[in-house]
Design a protein around this motif. Structure first.
Motif, mmCIF file in Angstrom:
data_model
loop_
_atom_site.group_PDB
_atom_site.id
_atom_site.type_symbol
_atom_site.label_atom_id
_atom_site.label_comp_id
_atom_site.label_asym_id
_atom_site.label_seq_id
_atom_site.Cartn_x
_atom_site.Cartn_y
_atom_site.Cartn_z
ATOM 1 N N PRO A 1 0.805 -1.209 0.000
ATOM 2 C CA PRO A 1 0.000 0.000 0.000
ATOM 3 C C PRO A 1 0.843 1.264 0.000
ATOM 4 C CG PRO A 1 -0.029 -0.970 2.168
ATOM 5 C CD PRO A 1 0.703 -1.915 1.281
ATOM 6 N N TYR A 2 2.022 1.247 0.654
ATOM 7 C CA TYR A 2 2.889 2.415 0.574
ATOM 8 C C TYR A 2 4.317 2.045 0.949
ATOM 9 C CZ TYR A 2 2.890 3.242 5.707
ATOM 10 O OH TYR A 2 3.051 3.143 7.058
ATOM 11 N N CYS B 1 -10.602 -8.400 13.412
ATOM 12 C CA CYS B 1 -9.986 -8.821 12.163
ATOM 13 C C CYS B 1 -8.957 -7.791 11.722
ATOM 14 C CB CYS B 1 -11.034 -9.018 11.075
ATOM 15 S SG CYS B 1 -12.205 -10.358 11.410
ATOM 16 N N ARG B 2 -7.985 -8.268 10.954
ATOM 17 C CA ARG B 2 -6.888 -7.407 10.520
ATOM 18 C C ARG B 2 -6.713 -7.508 9.009
ATOM 19 N NH1 ARG B 2 -2.553 -8.436 8.640
ATOM 20 N NH2 ARG B 2 -2.589 -10.619 9.249
ATOM 21 N N SER B 3 -6.425 -6.364 8.394
ATOM 22 C CA SER B 3 -6.124 -6.316 6.971
ATOM 23 C C SER B 3 -4.725 -5.752 6.789
ATOM 24 C CB SER B 3 -7.139 -5.436 6.239
ATOM 25 O OG SER B 3 -6.848 -5.369 4.857
ATOM 26 N N GLY B 4 -3.899 -6.464 6.034
ATOM 27 C CA GLY B 4 -2.536 -6.013 5.801
ATOM 28 C C GLY B 4 -2.072 -6.388 4.412
ATOM 29 N N SER B 5 -1.038 -5.723 3.930
ATOM 30 C CA SER B 5 -0.608 -5.889 2.549
ATOM 31 C C SER B 5 0.076 -7.214 2.285
ATOM 32 C CB SER B 5 0.323 -4.752 2.142
ATOM 33 O OG SER B 5 1.486 -4.733 2.950
ATOM 34 N N GLY C 1 -1.280 -1.685 9.332
ATOM 35 C CA GLY C 1 -2.565 -2.062 8.774
ATOM 36 C C GLY C 1 -3.702 -2.021 9.769
ATOM 37 N N SER C 2 -4.911 -2.239 9.263
ATOM 38 C CA SER C 2 -6.144 -1.999 10.008
ATOM 39 C C SER C 2 -6.544 -3.171 10.885
ATOM 40 C CB SER C 2 -7.289 -1.739 9.017
ATOM 41 O OG SER C 2 -6.850 -0.959 7.932
ATOM 42 N N PHE C 3 -6.916 -2.873 12.117
ATOM 43 C CA PHE C 3 -7.639 -3.806 12.983
ATOM 44 C C PHE C 3 -9.055 -3.271 13.122
ATOM 45 C CE2 PHE C 3 -3.760 -5.872 14.329
ATOM 46 C CZ PHE C 3 -4.183 -7.136 14.739
ATOM 47 N N ILE C 4 -10.049 -4.124 12.855
ATOM 48 C CA ILE C 4 -11.439 -3.687 12.856
ATOM 49 C C ILE C 4 -12.307 -4.749 13.507
ATOM 50 C CG2 ILE C 4 -11.879 -4.612 10.530
ATOM 51 C CD1 ILE C 4 -13.650 -2.069 10.072
ATOM 52 N N TRP D 1 1.355 2.433 -4.010
ATOM 53 C CA TRP D 1 1.593 1.149 -4.673
ATOM 54 C C TRP D 1 2.108 1.331 -6.094
ATOM 55 C CZ3 TRP D 1 -1.128 0.396 -9.138
ATOM 56 C CH2 TRP D 1 -2.263 1.166 -9.320
ATOM 57 N N ASP D 2 1.777 2.478 -6.730
ATOM 58 C CA ASP D 2 2.220 2.729 -8.098
ATOM 59 C C ASP D 2 3.496 3.575 -8.127
ATOM 60 O OD1 ASP D 2 1.221 5.094 -7.170
ATOM 61 O OD2 ASP D 2 -0.046 5.504 -8.915
ATOM 62 N N ASN D 3 4.123 3.749 -6.945
ATOM 63 C CA ASN D 3 5.366 4.494 -6.776
ATOM 64 C C ASN D 3 5.174 6.005 -6.920
ATOM 65 O OD1 ASN D 3 8.088 4.107 -6.001
ATOM 66 N ND2 ASN D 3 8.780 4.637 -8.052
#
Length: 402
Positions: A223-224, A314-318, A358-361, A257-259
């Protein structure tokens, strides 16, 4: 934290472009049907209204991840989210009712209820008020104030590398110190544990590995980027996004992500804390979603009500995308090799390098940004997050909600 790896994976770039379109469609659909969420705190609902709230459309990806990681059926996942939403609403009222006798609280997945610990000798009258607020009651020896004092004493100590973390465990009614397996006999560890025991009620538990942060070198699908480190976006705020502090320092540039240039770190703290925020510009914009990385549908963010201990998260990560587990502890001090980080929340969710920030939700409520942990998503492990409300308050930010 840094890596010399220059391996890149560009096969996911087309998918990222398609996903951006899907995010916009999801948001348009939400607004067209009148789905809204409060960006500020609202009065606590009466018992039972949480079930109606969870009747709103849920992310299929969220439910699927709970089925995979928690072993639940779809119906059980939906029912649990409803019970957890109600427990979250009850927790504040119950804590106020307990007053000085409050000993902590946790969600019991078996009963679907919040349990509140009440210190014996202080809470005879408080127990009835807590039950009236909708919570179960357990009488304990020590109040949360007493246990927090013990933890604060440990925070003032220099911890050796064999000590992983420490936190107040309301269910055990003690301060739990995690020691890396095989390190308990180490002289420095023994000395630390001796001082800990002298401070008050302490329990020692072993963990498989020492905690570490989850930043990683440039490997693609990110993502970055900051320098040669990649991390994951946490949550959109008005004007940017929040993430982990160990991912970059104030003033560092951030690339997407696209630099292409996104913005700069406006504030960052690590160790001590592990949070940061990045401004967004140059054609980038923010949306109130947690990304599914093309594997599961995106999840709308409607607020940041704090889930209790025991609740699912729940967690979302790259790197590892969606994974779920439970909240294990709050206000834990984590002893990374770079230094101790305070006021962390521990979970049973796995994570790996690149998932940092990343996100924890929990349901549709933002909880925090991924900091670090031990283990991986093949063998399991534990992961800590920095609570999002602390980050918002520290920098005066406002969460972007649907």
């Amino acid at each position: 934290m840094n890596s010399s790896s220059t391996r890149t994976c560009r096969t996911t770039v087309p998918g990222r472009r398609v996903r951006a379109g899907l995010v916009v469609v999801a948001l348009v659909g939400a607004y067209a049907t009148g789905a809204t969420g409060a960006a500020t705190a609202a009065p606590a609902p009466e018992r039972g209204t949480a079930i109606a709230r969870v009747a709103e459309p849920l992310s299929e990806g969220l439910v699927a991840a709970m089925r995979r990681d928690l072993g639940l059926t779809e119906a059980q996942a939906v029912a649990r989210l409803a019970a957890e939403a109600e427990a979250t609403a009850v927790e504040g009222r119950a804590k106020r009712a307990a007053g000085a006798a409050y000993g902590g609280s946790w969600f019991d997945a078996g009963s679907g209820r919040l349990t509140v610990a009440i210190a014996e000798g202080e809470g005879g009258k408080a127990a009835a008020s807590v039950r009236g607020a909708g919570a179960e009651v357990r009488l304990v020896r020590h109040s949360e104030r007493r246990l927090n004092g013990v933890k604060a004493a440990l925070d003032r100590l220099d911890a050796p590398s064999g000590v992983g973390s420490w936190h107040v465990d309301p269910e055990a009614n003690k301060v739990v110190v995690s020691v890396v397996a095989g390190e308990r006999a180490d002289n420095d560890v023994r000395a630390f544990l001796g001082k800990a025991a002298a401070a008050g009620p302490v329990e020692v538990r072993e963990v498989a590995e020492a905690p570490r942060t989850f930043a990683a070198g440039t490997v693609g699908g990110d993502p970055y980027y900051t320098g040669n480190v990649r991390c994951s976006i946490g949550f959109s705020v008005h004007g940017g996004f929040v993430t982990a502090g160990h991912c970059g320092r104030a003033g560092q540039q951030v690339r997407g992500w696209d630099n292409s240039y996104i913005g700069d770190f406006q504030g960052s703290s690590f160790p001590g804390d592990d949070y940061a925020w990045v401004n967004v510009g140059s054609g980038w914009w923010t949306v109130p979603v947690v990304l599914g990385w093309g594997t599961v549908p995106d999840q709308l963010v409607r607020g940041s009500n704090e889930a209790p201990v025991g609740a699912s998260v729940c967690r979302s990560g790259s790197t590892t995308r969606w994974h779920c587990g439970r909240v294990l502890a709050k206000n834990e001090t984590v002893n990374y090799s770079q230094g101790a980080v305070h006021q962390m929340t521990k979970t049973s969710v796995c994570a790996q390098g690149g998932d940092s920030g990343g996100s924890f939700i929990s349901g549709d409520q933002a909880q925090g940004v991924t900091s670090g942990g031990w283990g991986n998503c093949s063998s399991g492990g534990e992961t800590w997050y920095q609570p999002v409300n602390e980050i918002l308050n520290r920098y005066g930010l406002r969460l972007h909600t649907a």
